[in-house]
Motif scaffolding. Structure first.
Motif, PDB file in Angstrom:
ATOM      1  N   SER A  90       0.967  -1.130   0.070  1.00 20.31           N
ATOM      2  CA  SER A  90      -0.135   0.162   0.129  1.00 20.31           C
ATOM      3  C   SER A  90       0.726   1.296   0.017  1.00 20.31           C
ATOM      4  O   SER A  90       0.652   2.240   0.599  1.00 20.31           O
ATOM      5  N   ARG A  97      -4.694  -0.159   1.640  1.00 18.89           N
ATOM      6  CA  ARG A  97      -4.166  -0.514   2.911  1.00 18.89           C
ATOM      7  C   ARG A  97      -4.940  -1.917   3.436  1.00 18.89           C
ATOM      8  O   ARG A  97      -4.347  -2.960   3.811  1.00 18.89           O
ATOM      9  N   ASN A 100      -3.219  -4.791   1.646  1.00 17.05           N
ATOM     10  CA  ASN A 100      -1.955  -5.004   2.446  1.00 17.05           C
ATOM     11  C   ASN A 100      -2.188  -5.858   3.770  1.00 17.05           C
ATOM     12  O   ASN A 100      -1.478  -6.758   4.109  1.00 17.05           O
TER      13      ASN A 100
END
Lengths: 296, 65
Positions: A90, A97, A100
């Motif tokens: 990310s 995010r 990730n």
């Protein structure tokens, strides 16, 4: 033309600041790229391992064939999570995010490594590499790879101190640490509950061959190549000396890409699959810095 | 709460492992290998003796082998 080629002054004559600037210029070429390779690696490896369960339970795949595949799955499962520990999936922004964290959590299911504990302790490893008191991975230190395997065995015996648990205790009682400890406990207990349930329901051999034994063997391999080899003999601290470049007789793939681990310690945001290219480009600078380039 | 439970159970991990996993694994290996346990025990009875005993031994000696 690379920075190394474009620079007229020999690196050995450059000042510390000039070397740092040249190094960062190269590193920036590799930082921030989304690594599809690592993402596919992480998810593909997990899917392969998960598929072993229905394939063996239904009798399609014999256990003797599933066992080595599962062991390879365990060996391969850590590194995508390692990228996630450094939020490398990310780096382009917060939009990825979730992805990730997803990779971080699920890719290490085969080896039952709780993601938040892995992240916290790994950051401590980066901050205190080779510090006997503060580096959670320092316990792998050994004089040879054979000794490293023996050390890994001894560290897994009942009653031995758990370096990651000790690190969490040292990090205090904050919400992040508490959450990591709770998640870790739930994940490890869930693992034991699942393999016990499998064993008592008549699938003990499947549980042993696909999860328990591969996890045991795989963590030895990971400990050897990811913790011991890159830092051997672990006598020095400091940015340019705490990790080495090494040449493995069987190649970088069997070494899980760890030949170029020094690049990771210098610039953790460079994805694993770009470490070798970054190392080749950065090598003259690292030589000028006195970095170690050794054999396995 | 969970931490206290784990701290209490942790030292007994090898014994629990012997009961929870080794016992049925030993029983399965005996059955699949066509091995008859001694003393007229069934495979699972034998596993329930040997598994936790191995775990207790590991706990007391601090090593499995």
């Amino acid at each position: 033309m690379s920075i190394a080629e474009a620079t007229t002054a020999p690196y050995s004559e450059m000042s510390d600041r000039e070397l740092a600037r040249a190094e960062l210029t190269i590193a920036r070429k590799y930082i921030g790229r989304f690594s599809w390779f690592m993402a596919v690696w992480g998810l593909g490896n997990l899917v392969c391992w998960l598929a072993l369960w229905p394939l063996t339970l239904s009798g399609i795949l014999p256990l003797w064939m599933a066992f080595p595949i599962a062991t390879i799955n365990v060996i391969l499962c850590y590194l995508p999570s390692h990228e996630a520990q450094h939020t490398n999936f990310s780096t382009g922004g917060p939009a990825l995010r979730w992805f990730n964290e997803f990779i971080g959590y699920v890719s290490t299911i085969p080896m039952v490594l709780p993601f938040k504990i892995a992240r916290l302790t790994h950051m401590e490893h980066h901050s205190h590499t080779n510090d006997p008191e503060l580096d959670p991975d320092y316990g792998v230190k050994a004089d040879s790879w054979q000794q490293a395997l023996l050390t890994a065995y001894k560290r897994r015996q009942p009653g031995q101190p758990n370096a990651y648990g000790e690190t969490l205790n040292r990090l205090g009682d904050g919400p992040v640490v508490k959450r990591a400890g709770l998640e870790g406990a739930v994940q490890v207990l869930t693992f034991w509950a699942i393999i016990s349930a499998l064993a008592w329901s008549g699938h003990a051999l499947e549980a042993a061959a696909i999860w328990w034994l591969p996890r045991y063997i795989g963590t030895f391999y990971i400990s050897l190549y990811l913790s011991w080899a890159p830092h051997f003999p672990a006598p020095e601290q400091g940015r340019y000396r705490n990790t080495r470049h090494f040449t493995h007789p069987l190649g970088n793939i069997l070494a899980l890409g760890m030949e170029d681990h020094i690049i990771h310690h210098l610039h953790p945001a460079i994805p694993l699959d770009l470490n070798a290219a970054a190392y080749r480009e950065m090598k003259p600078i690292l030589d000028a810095r006195g970095c170690r380039d050794e054999r396995f | 709460m969970i931490r206290h439970i784990l701290q209490a159970l942790g030292p007994w991990g090898p014994v629990l492992f012997g009961f929870g996993f080794l016992a049925p694994l030993i029983a399965t290996l005996l059955k699949d290998g066509g091995i008859t346990p001694p003393l007229g025990l069934t495979p699972i009875q034998f596993g329930l003796i040997l598994g936790p005993a191995l775990g207790l031994s590991a706990k007391l000696r601090g090593r499995w082998i």
